[in-house]
Design a protein around this motif. Structure first.
Motif, PDB file in Angstrom:
ATOM      1  N   ALA A  78      -6.206  -0.868   1.888  1.00  0.00           N
ATOM      2  CA  ALA A  78      -5.517   0.250   1.228  1.00  0.00           C
ATOM      3  C   ALA A  78      -6.240   0.617  -0.057  1.00  0.00           C
ATOM      4  CB  ALA A  78      -4.059  -0.108   0.952  1.00  0.00           C
ATOM      5  N   THR A  79      -7.543   0.515  -0.014  1.00  0.00           N
ATOM      6  CA  THR A  79      -8.378   0.882  -1.162  1.00  0.00           C
ATOM      7  C   THR A  79      -8.788   2.347  -1.037  1.00  0.00           C
ATOM      8  OG1 THR A  79     -10.466   0.394  -0.062  1.00  0.00           O
ATOM      9  CG2 THR A  79      -9.341  -1.449  -1.126  1.00  0.00           C
ATOM     10  N   PRO A  80      -9.382   2.906  -2.092  1.00  0.00           N
ATOM     11  CA  PRO A  80      -9.951   4.243  -1.937  1.00  0.00           C
ATOM     12  C   PRO A  80     -11.003   4.247  -0.832  1.00  0.00           C
ATOM     13  CG  PRO A  80      -9.838   3.648  -4.253  1.00  0.00           C
ATOM     14  CD  PRO A  80      -9.471   2.418  -3.474  1.00  0.00           C
ATOM     15  N   ALA A  81     -11.238   5.424  -0.260  1.00  0.00           N
ATOM     16  CA  ALA A  81     -12.152   5.536   0.870  1.00  0.00           C
ATOM     17  C   ALA A  81     -13.542   4.977   0.561  1.00  0.00           C
ATOM     18  CB  ALA A  81     -12.267   6.993   1.309  1.00  0.00           C
ATOM     19  N   GLY A  82     -14.000   5.221  -0.643  1.00  0.00           N
ATOM     20  CA  GLY A  82     -15.340   4.801  -1.010  1.00  0.00           C
ATOM     21  C   GLY A  82     -15.564   3.307  -0.959  1.00  0.00           C
ATOM     22  N   ALA A  83     -14.513   2.541  -1.144  1.00  0.00           N
ATOM     23  CA  ALA A  83     -14.647   1.087  -1.166  1.00  0.00           C
ATOM     24  C   ALA A  83     -14.329   0.448   0.176  1.00  0.00           C
ATOM     25  CB  ALA A  83     -13.735   0.506  -2.250  1.00  0.00           C
ATOM     26  N   ALA A  84     -13.811   1.237   1.098  1.00  0.00           N
ATOM     27  CA  ALA A  84     -13.281   0.666   2.340  1.00  0.00           C
ATOM     28  C   ALA A  84     -14.313  -0.087   3.180  1.00  0.00           C
ATOM     29  CB  ALA A  84     -12.627   1.765   3.173  1.00  0.00           C
ATOM     30  N   GLN A  85     -15.483   0.524   3.379  1.00  0.00           N
ATOM     31  CA  GLN A  85     -16.490  -0.124   4.222  1.00  0.00           C
ATOM     32  C   GLN A  85     -16.954  -1.448   3.610  1.00  0.00           C
ATOM     33  OE1 GLN A  85     -17.844   0.900   7.438  1.00  0.00           O
ATOM     34  NE2 GLN A  85     -18.298  -1.270   7.213  1.00  0.00           N
ATOM     35  N   GLN A  86     -17.134  -1.424   2.308  1.00  0.00           N
ATOM     36  CA  GLN A  86     -17.572  -2.631   1.618  1.00  0.00           C
ATOM     37  C   GLN A  86     -16.529  -3.743   1.731  1.00  0.00           C
ATOM     38  OE1 GLN A  86     -18.140  -1.882  -2.552  1.00  0.00           O
ATOM     39  NE2 GLN A  86     -18.652  -4.025  -3.028  1.00  0.00           N
ATOM     40  N   VAL A  87     -15.275  -3.375   1.506  1.00  0.00           N
ATOM     41  CA  VAL A  87     -14.183  -4.346   1.641  1.00  0.00           C
ATOM     42  C   VAL A  87     -14.124  -4.855   3.074  1.00  0.00           C
ATOM     43  CG1 VAL A  87     -11.668  -4.565   1.700  1.00  0.00           C
ATOM     44  CG2 VAL A  87     -12.785  -3.441  -0.236  1.00  0.00           C
ATOM     45  N   CYS A  88     -14.266  -3.938   4.009  1.00  0.00           N
ATOM     46  CA  CYS A  88     -14.251  -4.288   5.429  1.00  0.00           C
ATOM     47  C   CYS A  88     -15.320  -5.328   5.741  1.00  0.00           C
ATOM     48  CB  CYS A  88     -14.458  -3.037   6.259  1.00  0.00           C
ATOM     49  SG  CYS A  88     -14.672  -3.325   8.023  1.00  0.00           S
ATOM     50  N   ASP A  89     -16.523  -5.073   5.265  1.00  0.00           N
ATOM     51  CA  ASP A  89     -17.628  -5.996   5.514  1.00  0.00           C
ATOM     52  C   ASP A  89     -17.308  -7.395   4.986  1.00  0.00           C
ATOM     53  OD1 ASP A  89     -19.009  -3.954   6.694  1.00  0.00           O
ATOM     54  OD2 ASP A  89     -20.256  -3.503   4.945  1.00  0.00           O
ATOM     55  N   ARG A  90     -16.738  -7.437   3.802  1.00  0.00           N
ATOM     56  CA  ARG A  90     -16.418  -8.745   3.222  1.00  0.00           C
ATOM     57  C   ARG A  90     -15.314  -9.438   3.998  1.00  0.00           C
ATOM     58  NH1 ARG A  90     -15.857  -8.712  -3.197  1.00  0.00           N
ATOM     59  NH2 ARG A  90     -15.578 -10.939  -2.722  1.00  0.00           N
ATOM     60  N   LEU A  91     -14.327  -8.679   4.427  1.00  0.00           N
ATOM     61  CA  LEU A  91     -13.249  -9.265   5.222  1.00  0.00           C
ATOM     62  C   LEU A  91     -13.809  -9.863   6.507  1.00  0.00           C
ATOM     63  CD1 LEU A  91     -10.403  -6.576   4.874  1.00  0.00           C
ATOM     64  CD2 LEU A  91     -10.392  -8.901   3.956  1.00  0.00           C
ATOM     65  N   VAL A  92     -14.620  -9.061   7.177  1.00  0.00           N
ATOM     66  CA  VAL A  92     -15.202  -9.515   8.440  1.00  0.00           C
ATOM     67  C   VAL A  92     -16.093 -10.735   8.203  1.00  0.00           C
ATOM     68  CG1 VAL A  92     -16.784  -8.914  10.299  1.00  0.00           C
ATOM     69  CG2 VAL A  92     -15.080  -7.261   9.542  1.00  0.00           C
ATOM     70  N   GLY A  93     -16.871 -10.660   7.134  1.00  0.00           N
ATOM     71  CA  GLY A  93     -17.743 -11.787   6.812  1.00  0.00           C
ATOM     72  C   GLY A  93     -16.964 -13.074   6.572  1.00  0.00           C
ATOM     73  N   ALA A  94     -15.759 -12.916   6.069  1.00  0.00           N
ATOM     74  CA  ALA A  94     -14.945 -14.101   5.756  1.00  0.00           C
ATOM     75  C   ALA A  94     -14.154 -14.589   6.957  1.00  0.00           C
ATOM     76  CB  ALA A  94     -14.000 -13.783   4.603  1.00  0.00           C
ATOM     77  N   GLY A  95     -14.209 -13.837   8.058  1.00  0.00           N
ATOM     78  CA  GLY A  95     -13.550 -14.320   9.266  1.00  0.00           C
ATOM     79  C   GLY A  95     -12.435 -13.451   9.820  1.00  0.00           C
ATOM     80  N   VAL A  96     -12.140 -12.366   9.136  1.00  0.00           N
ATOM     81  CA  VAL A  96     -11.094 -11.463   9.634  1.00  0.00           C
ATOM     82  C   VAL A  96     -11.602 -10.730  10.881  1.00  0.00           C
ATOM     83  CG1 VAL A  96      -9.864  -9.305   9.149  1.00  0.00           C
ATOM     84  CG2 VAL A  96      -9.926 -11.132   7.439  1.00  0.00           C
ATOM     85  N   THR A  97     -10.785 -10.676  11.913  1.00  0.00           N
ATOM     86  CA  THR A  97     -11.214 -10.034  13.155  1.00  0.00           C
ATOM     87  C   THR A  97     -10.314  -8.883  13.572  1.00  0.00           C
ATOM     88  OG1 THR A  97     -10.094 -11.843  14.303  1.00  0.00           O
ATOM     89  CG2 THR A  97     -12.474 -11.979  14.127  1.00  0.00           C
ATOM     90  N   SER A  98      -9.298  -8.579  12.759  1.00  0.00           N
ATOM     91  CA  SER A  98      -8.454  -7.422  13.027  1.00  0.00           C
ATOM     92  C   SER A  98      -8.178  -6.713  11.711  1.00  0.00           C
ATOM     93  CB  SER A  98      -7.124  -7.836  13.663  1.00  0.00           C
ATOM     94  OG  SER A  98      -7.311  -8.228  14.996  1.00  0.00           O
ATOM     95  N   ILE A  99      -8.382  -5.408  11.706  1.00  0.00           N
ATOM     96  CA  ILE A  99      -8.222  -4.650  10.469  1.00  0.00           C
ATOM     97  C   ILE A  99      -7.365  -3.424  10.682  1.00  0.00           C
ATOM     98  CG2 ILE A  99      -9.466  -3.190   8.811  1.00  0.00           C
ATOM     99  CD1 ILE A  99     -11.750  -5.190   8.923  1.00  0.00           C
ATOM    100  N   LEU A 100      -6.416  -3.257   9.771  1.00  0.00           N
ATOM    101  CA  LEU A 100      -5.617  -2.038   9.768  1.00  0.00           C
ATOM    102  C   LEU A 100      -6.062  -1.219   8.562  1.00  0.00           C
ATOM    103  CD1 LEU A 100      -3.385  -0.334  10.938  1.00  0.00           C
ATOM    104  CD2 LEU A 100      -1.707  -1.726   9.726  1.00  0.00           C
ATOM    105  N   ASN A 101      -6.631  -0.063   8.825  1.00  0.00           N
ATOM    106  CA  ASN A 101      -7.257   0.723   7.762  1.00  0.00           C
ATOM    107  C   ASN A 101      -6.456   1.968   7.394  1.00  0.00           C
ATOM    108  OD1 ASN A 101      -9.178   1.751   5.955  1.00  0.00           O
ATOM    109  ND2 ASN A 101     -10.243   2.842   7.594  1.00  0.00           N
ATOM    110  N   PHE A 102      -6.072   2.043   6.121  1.00  0.00           N
ATOM    111  CA  PHE A 102      -5.342   3.222   5.637  1.00  0.00           C
ATOM    112  C   PHE A 102      -6.256   4.202   4.920  1.00  0.00           C
ATOM    113  CE2 PHE A 102      -1.878   0.305   6.358  1.00  0.00           C
ATOM    114  CZ  PHE A 102      -0.829   1.117   6.734  1.00  0.00           C
ATOM    115  N   ALA A 103      -7.471   3.777   4.631  1.00  0.00           N
ATOM    116  CA  ALA A 103      -8.405   4.662   3.936  1.00  0.00           C
ATOM    117  C   ALA A 103      -8.987   5.673   4.915  1.00  0.00           C
ATOM    118  CB  ALA A 103      -9.517   3.839   3.294  1.00  0.00           C
TER     119      ALA A 103
END
Ligand SMILES: NC(=O)c1ccc[n+]([C@@H]2O[C@H](COP(=O)([O-])OP(=O)(O)OC[C@H]3O[C@@H](n4cnc5c(N)ncnc54)[C@H](O)[C@@H]3O)[C@@H](O)[C@H]2O)c1
Ligand SMILES: NC(=O)c1ccc[n+]([C@@H]2O[C@H](COP(=O)([O-])OP(=O)(O)OC[C@H]3O[C@@H](n4cnc5c(N)ncnc54)[C@H](O)[C@@H]3O)[C@@H](O)[C@H]2O)c1
Lengths: 251, 251
Positions: A162-187
């Motif tokens: 639920a970050t601004p659009a500009g930060a979403a991909q970066q946050v996504c990458d970090r989440l995935v890198g840390a082991g998250v395999t399901s993402i709900l994106n509001f950006a």
DNA sequence: CCATCTTTGTGCACGCGTTCACAAAGACAT
DNA sequence: ATGTCTTTGTGAACGCGTGCACAAAGATGG
């Protein structure tokens, strides 16, 4: 020959169509309401009406889970609640992190419906240092620096962005890198993720635009073509695909 | 208002498939980004990548709007932005009301992306008398009593429902009665509306449950295929604090 | 035990959406 | 003008999802 193992990948082995999966939560909600009213059984017709779908579709959906109905009677409410819950994986605990605790993130954190079905807000994460430690919905906000550690310590596999659009991909990458395999994106961004990671998006802006399209169409029908803002759109003639090129290209 | 013309053959008359309509906002977003970078033209391949779709699909989508591309070159960005905007009805102003100014409603009211595309928050409405007059996002909240008057005075045709589930149908009925013909529903309920009214729903809970289903499937695959199909309590819960699930097979 | 009645489970047909593959259209260079 | 090269626009095949319609299953009553 292996027993029962088909050549097809897992998508087919489990055999539940995506469209059906998307409806199961709807059925579950209706069934839960019936359960709370202590209704013992329900027919496909009744349940379909409550869920707003076609009864044949509902029966076919349930047939993918196995045959849990009784002909002449209907479906046992409690049993069906359990079966669907199990199929959806709601009998287990799903720790979730929310990243980006702004207007929307805070609303999500406060949302009671979260915890109701096995989803537990394990942590709130934000990049703003001023927010660190500040409690939102009773949970202290943590800083993005600790994102990886938070994910791992809590065994989180589902993340909400639920970050601004500009930060979403970066946050996504970090989440995935840390082991998250399901993402709900509001950006409002298209996220790219590696195979094996599921992304679902909730996009208010898109929904409104779709509504606007139909709204305009409704209005246009009533007043029978009044627009003509810029040269009438070539009616897509089914037989003459080419030929008309009157539409002017603004250089 | 709708003068008996409740028949609905228009879907094909205008000829744009629903799936295409749902993607137009996605293209528009990508095109707007290109426009801001002053990119003059874009190929279907590039644009498709930016929007996260198949390029053939994109070309076919655009073909429903008419043929706005140039072979060997691609599409004129500015022109396409305009055409899609017009098709979606974004060249006109859409006053919107939000009903239910709680956690979510307030977040929506504060959302900047609202106004960016022709959507204007015309009014905020809540049933709580204590909120009446209180400004949220610079707009004073008005009481539900005046709902009909607000809708009519502002010519609102799009309504957003962010009330608790229990109040949603009632609010919906009043909106429709006052002339609203498009509704975006955030409450977890199936709304029933008369023909000619469009409803789209955004349901966080359903999205999470769908993610959980796939998440569970992924986890099940890893632990190599055998899985008790029926009965037996789910076993792949290493730390599951639930431990309950007392539901038993009936009969 | 048999007849009747209700409701499930599913075969089937149809329409929509997706994707491939390619001819045609046009830009551009010579 | 002509040839080459790029990219569109779309025909066609395919797969998925939907809904009708009905036979079979089982409950219920006599
Ligand atoms: N507010 C809404 O109703 C609404 C509706 C639809 C979509 N959205 C989208 O949701 C997102 C959030 O909206 P909002 O209104 O809450 O915005 P907001 O500005 O109120 O909140 C964004 C939050 O994200 C944090 N943040 C920024 N960069 C970050 C990073 N790299 N890592 C972690 N946190 C970071 C900020 O500190 C801030 O707290 C936006 O993309 C918006 O477009 C919002
Ligand atoms: N908060 C979230 O993140 C979130 C996420 C998904 C779905 N939802 C759903 O959105 C809805 C709102 O959630 P929330 O967290 O904002 O709840 P909330 O309780 O904070 O707000 C609800 C608001 O609606 C108002 N209200 C109640 N009845 C009304 C009526 N008849 N007419 C007008 N206003 C009325 C209340 O006064 C209150 O201000 C709920 O249905 C919830 O399930 C919320």
């Amino acid at each position: 020959m292996a027993t029962g193992r088909t050549h097809r990948p897992a998508t087919r082995s489990r055999g539940i169509p995506e469209a059906t999966v998307a409806r199961l939560p709807l059925y579950l909600r209706a069934l839960t309401a019936l359960s709370e009213r202590s209704v013992p059984t329900v027919s496909s017709e009744e349940l379909a009406a409550a869920a707003g779908v076609n009864s044949a579709k509902l029966r076919k959906d349930f047939s993918y889970l196995g045959s849990y109905g009784t002909r002449g009677v209907g479906y046992d409410v409690e049993y069906l609640v359990y079966q669907i819950s199990r199929e959806l994986g709601l009998t287990q605990d799903w720790p979730v992190v929310i990243v980006g605790i702004g207007n929307l993130g805070a609303a999500l954190a406060n949302y009671g419906g979260f915890a109701s079905r096995g989803f537990r807000v394990a942590a709130l994460i934000d990049a703003d240092p001023a927010m660190a430690g500040k409690p939102v919905a009773g949970i202290p906000v943590q800083h993005t620096d600790d994102l990886e550690k938070i994910i791992k310590d809590n065994g989180v596999s589902i993340g909400v962005i639920a970050t601004p659009a500009g930060a979403a991909q970066q946050v996504c990458d970090r989440l995935v890198g840390a082991g998250v395999t399901s993402i709900l994106n509001f950006a409002p961004t298209v996220l790219s993720v590696p195979d094996g990671v599921d992304v679902r998006k909730v996009d208010l802006s898109i929904e409104l635009q779709i509504l606007a399209f139909h709204e305009q169409r409704k209005a246009g029908e009533e007043t029978a073509g009044e627009e003509a803002v810029t040269a009438s759109v070539p009616k897509n003639t089914p037989k003459g695909p080419d030929g008309d090129v009157p539409v002017v290209m603004p250089a």
